[in-house]
Design an enzyme around this catalytic site. Structure first.
Site, PDB file in Angstrom:
ATOM      1  N   SER A 180     -45.703  19.526  44.698  1.00  0.00           N
ATOM      2  CA  SER A 180     -45.546  20.528  43.629  1.00  0.00           C
ATOM      3  C   SER A 180     -44.108  20.766  43.221  1.00  0.00           C
ATOM      4  CB  SER A 180     -46.189  21.845  44.065  1.00  0.00           C
ATOM      5  OG  SER A 180     -47.598  21.696  44.173  1.00  0.00           O
ATOM      6  N   HIS A 212     -57.463  29.694  39.890  1.00  0.00           N
ATOM      7  CA  HIS A 212     -56.489  30.735  39.583  1.00  0.00           C
ATOM      8  C   HIS A 212     -56.833  31.522  38.326  1.00  0.00           C
ATOM      9  CE1 HIS A 212     -54.077  28.064  42.233  1.00  0.00           C
ATOM     10  NE2 HIS A 212     -53.443  29.172  42.554  1.00  0.00           N
ATOM     11  N   CYS A 231     -50.427  26.453  40.699  1.00  0.00           N
ATOM     12  CA  CYS A 231     -51.729  26.008  40.195  1.00  0.00           C
ATOM     13  C   CYS A 231     -51.655  24.533  39.791  1.00  0.00           C
ATOM     14  CB  CYS A 231     -52.154  26.863  39.004  1.00  0.00           C
ATOM     15  SG  CYS A 231     -53.653  26.262  38.188  1.00  0.00           S
TER      16      CYS A 231
END
Length: 647
Positions: free
Chosen positions: A327, A370, A383
């Protein structure tokens, strides 16, 4: 028969003529010989004198002192120390076995070294000195000197050898030196004569190898007189060599020491970078090793321990290893989308916990999803579905272009060994390397730093520095060479939209400072030092549909080598960036739990240039930090005392 007077007269004339011819010939030969002697003795006197001198005079090379290596504040990283050795000349020793036995009563002799020396004596002339004991102590040298009359043929010598006083602290950066090998000589078409000096040391890895020509220096010469069999009779003169250049690194030894201590027993790496000049302030891989063992000749047992350790202490993880960035790559995808005008910061995406693409289900880390998220929320809570959707809009070519713009996918020019270029894939790469077409699922995976994408901790630090400044900041490891400053690597403007960068900075700030941020537990309390960051978790195994159905196995329940890698990147202070930090903990699990706490502690240590006040930490961490500071202070004091004792 009696000759007539006429015949007698003719015979006399004939004899006189022959005598004249013979005499003339002898005179001509004598004249030629005299001219040749004059030519040799007068005209060619200098040439023959030179040839005679070359048979009588020998030139030996003298090894120069190797340049030293320092940290940015002048603390020694690599230096030269005097080493003592004991040699023996067979012709002077007489009974070699008897002399060695007497020597063994004074000095402890290594059996392997002794056998090597005896074998060398068998194949070398009797007047040639052979090293019988190397790196002996001054006390041993003193005992040998006192007992010199009882040790014929034994001589003590002093030389210089490389020493790394901070041991494992800079091993992956400075590297180490070792004796010249056949492999080293094969790198040269015509090896320099200096490499033929017995026991000469050259750089093997790291800065020692990459700056070998700078650190090596220039050899001196010694002129000696030898006899017909090559024995040295006397020294006629010498010219000392020129020492190698001293090199000053951009690294801070105190910060490097803190990082090493903070990583502890983890298999991990940390890079700390000054975003203004590009200076690398700390670059550490854990675990590490003592380079002095390689200088002296590492034992098979010691090398086996390093080689077989699954935490890979010999690997320079910061530049050599490349990991899926997870991420931490999401800022690249977001910036590529904003730069292409395909997404607005307040535009939302619905995350139900997965996205169906091409008949395949791509999951978000949060199984329940989410809900509606915009750019800031997507980074804050990491997310995945938001970035899957962006990938479908943007495409891999734009994502790859932005990744390269931010410093990924290139081998940065730092003098360390095996610097990787990582991997920023695109359609052409997959067709060329895999012989297959790019599919939409590849873009979806790449959007969250998985799939084919790979980056080193160094590259992640560069990416973070460029996001923080908007400039093409490039890492600089060498600060000065012989006192001359190397060019700053602060870079030039990347031409990115300042508003887009500001949106990303705010989102990264929320990661660490919003209660719903994935790194909120590792926030900085001091207002003037608050950081902006991003957690990352990269999978090292495939999760099957059956496992998802029954519940994904926790990292804690998996063998160490099957756990996810934990990552974190940050810059601070977030509104006036000074440093960028990247942390990778191999098989550490989650970025928020394993990497973010390390990054926060390192960031504060760098910002305060020493131990920060406890008030800079959240209340829950202060007791742990206080104990940590006390423990590290004791270790630092012990290390400094050891260094002082050697000075």
């Amino acid at each position: 028969m009696r000759r007539t007077p006429r015949e007698t007269q003719d015979s006399a004339r004939t004899i006189s003529r022959r005598g004249l011819i013979l005499g003339g010939g002898q005179l001509a030969f004598a004249t030629l010989l005299a001219l040749r002697m004059r030519y040799v003795q007068v005209d060619q006197a200098d040439e023959f004198r030179l040839l005679a001198e070359e048979n009588r005079v020998k030139f030996d090379l003298l090894p120069p002192a190797r340049g030293r290596i320092f940290d940015r504040n002048g603390k020694v990283v690599a230096e030269n120390e005097p080493t003592y050795r004991i040699t023996i000349k067979r012709e002077d020793a007489g009974n070699v076995a008897d002399v060695i036995a007497r020597l063994g009563q004074l000095v402890e002799l290594d059996e392997d070294d002794l056998n090597r020396a005896l074998a060398e004596m068998e194949r070398t002339p009797p007047f040639f000195p052979v090293t019988i004991a190397d790196r002996v102590s001054w006390k041993d040298i003193s005992r040998v000197a006192v007992n010199a009359p009882a040790l014929p043929g034994i001589t003590t010598e002093v030389g210089l050898s490389r020493f790394y006083p901070r041991r494992d602290l800079f091993a992956h950066v400075a590297g180490y030196v070792g004796p010249v090998s056949d492999r080293d000589l094969k790198r040269y078409e015509d090896p320099p004569p200096i490499l033929r000096i017995p026991r000469f040391q050259i750089g093997k890895v790291g800065v020692e190898a990459k700056l070998e020509e700078t650190l090596r220096g220039t050899a001196g010469t010694k002129q000696v007189e030898v006899n017909a069999v090559g024995r040295v009779m006397r020294e006629l003169g010498r010219r000392e060599g020129e020492a190698g250049a001293d090199v000053q690194l951009t690294l801070d030894a105190d910060l490097q020491e803190y990082v090493k201590a903070r990583l502890g027993e983890e298999s991990a790496s940390v890079v700390v970078m000054d975003v203004e000049k590009g200076d690398l302030l700390a670059i550490a891989s854990a675990p590490s090793y003592d380079p002095n063992k390689f200088v002296r000749g590492i034992s098979v047992a010691d090398y086996s321990l390093l080689r077989d350790n699954n935490h890979r202490p010999l690997a320079s993880k910061t530049v050599q290893d490349a990991y899926p960035p997870g991420s931490t790559f999401k800022m690249v995808t977001a910036l590529a989308a904003m730069d292409a005008g395909l997404v607005a910061p307040d535009e939302t995406v619905w995350c139900p916990g997965h996205l169906d693409v091409g008949g395949r289900k791509f999951h978000c880390w949060k199984r329940a999803g989410h809900g509606h998220v915009n750019l800031e929320q997507s980074l804050r809570e990491s997310c995945d579905v938001y970035y899957y959707e962006l990938a479908l809009k943007v495409g891999i070519e734009r994502i790859a272009q932005m990744a390269r713009r931010l410093g990924l996918g290139e081998s940065h020019d730092v003098p360390m060994s095996a610097v990787t270029s990582g991997l920023v894939p695109d359609k052409a790469w997959k067709l060329r390397e895999r012989g297959a077409d790019w599919v939409i699922g590849d873009s979806v995976n790449a959007s969250i730093g998985q799939g084919f994408v790979l980056a080193s901790p160094m590259q992640l630090a560069v990416m973070t520095a460029r996001l923080a400044t908007g400039r093409s900041v490039t890492p600089r490891l060498i600060k000065r060479i012989d006192g001359i400053e190397t060019p700053s690597q602060g870079g030039v403007d990347l031409g990115l939209n300042p508003n887009h960068l500001l949106q990303l900075k705010r989102a990264m700030f929320a990661v660490s400072n919003n209660r719903r941020g994935t790194a909120y537990g590792s926030r900085i309390i001091a207002d003037e030092m608050r950081m902006a960051g991003k957690t990352g978790t990269s999978q090292v195994r495939n999760i099957t549909a059956a496992e998802r159905a029954r519940g994904v196995t926790s990292n804690a329940d998996l063998p160490w080598e099957r756990r996810d890698h934990a990552l974190f990147v940050d810059f601070a202070p977030w509104d006036n960036p000074r440093i960028a930090v990247s942390v990778v903990v191999e098989h550490g699990g989650g970025g928020s739990t394993a990497a973010a706490p390390i990054a926060r502690d390192v960031t504060l240590q760098a910002l305060y240039n020493g131990d920060p006040p406890l008030e800079a930490y959240p209340t829950k961490d202060r007791r742990r930090i206080a104990a940590q500071q006390e423990r590290f202070a004791k270790e630092r004091k012990a290390r400094e005392a050891e260094l002082a004792s050697r000075a």
